[in-house]
Design a protein around this motif. Structure first.
Motif, PDB file in Angstrom:
ATOM      1  N   GLU A  22       0.844  -1.088  -0.243  1.00  0.00           N
ATOM      2  CA  GLU A  22      -0.114  -0.099  -0.010  1.00  0.00           C
ATOM      3  C   GLU A  22       0.789   1.215   0.109  1.00  0.00           C
ATOM      4  O   GLU A  22       0.397   2.185  -0.694  1.00  0.00           O
ATOM      5  N   ALA A  23       1.971   1.407   0.769  1.00  0.00           N
ATOM      6  CA  ALA A  23       2.664   2.442   0.930  1.00  0.00           C
ATOM      7  C   ALA A  23       3.635   2.676  -0.589  1.00  0.00           C
ATOM      8  O   ALA A  23       3.649   3.734  -0.896  1.00  0.00           O
ATOM      9  N   HIS A  24       3.965   1.400  -0.964  1.00  0.00           N
ATOM     10  CA  HIS A  24       4.575   1.582  -2.332  1.00  0.00           C
ATOM     11  C   HIS A  24       3.530   2.387  -3.545  1.00  0.00           C
ATOM     12  O   HIS A  24       4.119   3.277  -4.332  1.00  0.00           O
ATOM     13  N   TYR A  25       2.433   1.984  -3.666  1.00  0.00           N
ATOM     14  CA  TYR A  25       1.381   2.699  -4.432  1.00  0.00           C
ATOM     15  C   TYR A  25       1.269   4.089  -3.956  1.00  0.00           C
ATOM     16  O   TYR A  25       1.149   4.939  -4.862  1.00  0.00           O
ATOM     17  N   ALA A  26       1.050   4.423  -2.658  1.00  0.00           N
ATOM     18  CA  ALA A  26       0.820   5.617  -2.288  1.00  0.00           C
ATOM     19  C   ALA A  26       1.788   6.830  -2.511  1.00  0.00           C
ATOM     20  O   ALA A  26       1.608   7.881  -2.930  1.00  0.00           O
ATOM     21  N   SER A  27       3.267   6.169  -2.401  1.00  0.00           N
ATOM     22  CA  SER A  27       4.174   6.968  -2.444  1.00  0.00           C
ATOM     23  C   SER A  27       4.850   7.174  -3.866  1.00  0.00           C
ATOM     24  O   SER A  27       5.498   8.049  -4.069  1.00  0.00           O
ATOM     25  N   LEU A  28       4.749   6.017  -4.755  1.00  0.00           N
ATOM     26  CA  LEU A  28       5.444   6.097  -5.998  1.00  0.00           C
ATOM     27  C   LEU A  28       4.387   5.731  -7.221  1.00  0.00           C
ATOM     28  O   LEU A  28       4.286   6.596  -8.228  1.00  0.00           O
ATOM     29  N   LEU A  29       3.627   4.740  -7.415  1.00  0.00           N
ATOM     30  CA  LEU A  29       2.997   4.521  -8.424  1.00  0.00           C
ATOM     31  C   LEU A  29       1.570   4.957  -8.735  1.00  0.00           C
ATOM     32  O   LEU A  29       1.145   4.899 -10.014  1.00  0.00           O
ATOM     33  N   ALA A  30       0.760   5.089  -7.770  1.00  0.00           N
ATOM     34  CA  ALA A  30      -0.512   5.808  -7.895  1.00  0.00           C
ATOM     35  C   ALA A  30      -0.679   6.744  -8.943  1.00  0.00           C
ATOM     36  O   ALA A  30      -1.493   6.635  -9.761  1.00  0.00           O
ATOM     37  N   PRO A  31       0.119   7.926  -8.945  1.00  0.00           N
ATOM     38  CA  PRO A  31      -0.038   8.880  -9.759  1.00  0.00           C
ATOM     39  C   PRO A  31       0.484   8.760 -11.349  1.00  0.00           C
ATOM     40  O   PRO A  31      -0.006   9.359 -12.150  1.00  0.00           O
ATOM     41  N   HIS A  32       1.136   7.434 -11.345  1.00  0.00           N
ATOM     42  CA  HIS A  32       1.680   7.066 -12.657  1.00  0.00           C
ATOM     43  C   HIS A  32       0.971   5.766 -13.147  1.00  0.00           C
ATOM     44  O   HIS A  32       1.074   5.212 -14.242  1.00  0.00           O
TER      45      HIS A  32
END
Length: 266
Positions: free
Chosen positions: A17-27
């Motif tokens: 969840e942290a990985h997506y929140a901090s890096l991937l979600a906007p992309h």
């Protein structure tokens, strides 16, 4: 198979969840090709190719998209005629994107965002109420442990109606990549480059490291993050489906090297 504590499973989910929140979600939509409509069309083609829906959905027809992200699967279900589609994801940013796109395409009444863990949500659903449950885009390997996959399949089997369908896509990780084969290009455009490399932890788990380069007026910038991922195999997943009473009807390699599983509740 190694044992995993509850704390270990929770930690793995939190990392994801942290990985997506901090890096991937906007992309994320960019990673899908940058065109959400094209992604919806691809999911429509996939589901229709599997013979779904088995009959034209009527008023109140219910389907679930677990790990919905920005919604290509959920929106495809709405276009197939389902009038109540639960789009489940932990990322508020991706669900907000789904809501915007559903409003723009006339699907807002059919698709409802649900911010929840995919393992928790099925427990809130009435037994035998769902015609279709989706788990697309390599979502299953993001669960912390193989036992979590089996536990989720138990819940999915419980919420499916008789004759209902479970559809999953995932990347099989039976073979170990070595050397430079561990480095995988994901997508690149003029101002963004995403590459990942794989680190094998044990027979059950690998660590995915994402390296995202973005360019602005000041030049290139690098962001990195990593999360654990299950090494699922086709044989294991099919065995687990059979264990919970789901019969595999189709299980083959599909577009972009992803495995496609379609299982039915008899």
């Amino acid at each position: 198979m190694t044992a995993a504590t509850g704390a270990g499973r929770t930690k793995g989910a939190a990392q994801y969840e942290a990985h997506y929140a901090s890096l991937l979600a906007p992309h994320y939509t960019w990673m899908l090709g940058g065109d959400l409509e094209a992604a919806v069309s691809a999911q429509l083609d996939l589901l229709r190719g599997l013979g779904l829906p088995r009959e034209q959905p009527g008023a109140g027809s219910f389907a679930i998209d677990l790990g919905a992200g920005p919604g290509p699967g959920a929106l495809a279900l709405a276009r197939l005629g389902f009038t109540d589609v639960a789009a489940v994801d932990t990322s508020e940013e991706l669900l907000d994107e789904l809501v915007r796109h559903a409003a723009e395409t006339g699907a807002a009444e059919a698709v409802r965002p649900v911010r929840d863990d995919i393992r928790s949500y099925p427990r809130t659903v009435a037994s035998g109420s769902a015609e279709v449950v989706l788990c697309l885009g390599d979502t299953l390997p993001h669960l912390p442990h193989r036992s979590d996959v089996l536990a989720l399949l138990v819940e999915i089997s419980g919420v499916l109606a008789q004759g209902g369908s479970f559809v999953a896509t995932y990347r099989e990780q039976e073979k170990v990549a070595r050397g430079t084969d561990r480095f995988l290009p994901v997508r690149s455009t003029q101002d963004r480059i995403l590459t990942c490399f794989l680190e094998y932890v044990d027979e059950d788990t690998l660590l995915v490291h994402d390296l995202l380069h973005t360019r602005d007026g000041a030049g290139w910038h690098l962001e990195t993050s990593a999360y654990p991922k299950l090494r699922l195999t086709a044989g294991l997943l099919e065995e687990q489906c059979a264990e919970v009473g789901l019969r595999a009807r189709h299980h083959e390699t599909g577009p972009r090297g992803m495995r496609v599983l379609h299982a039915v509740k008899p």
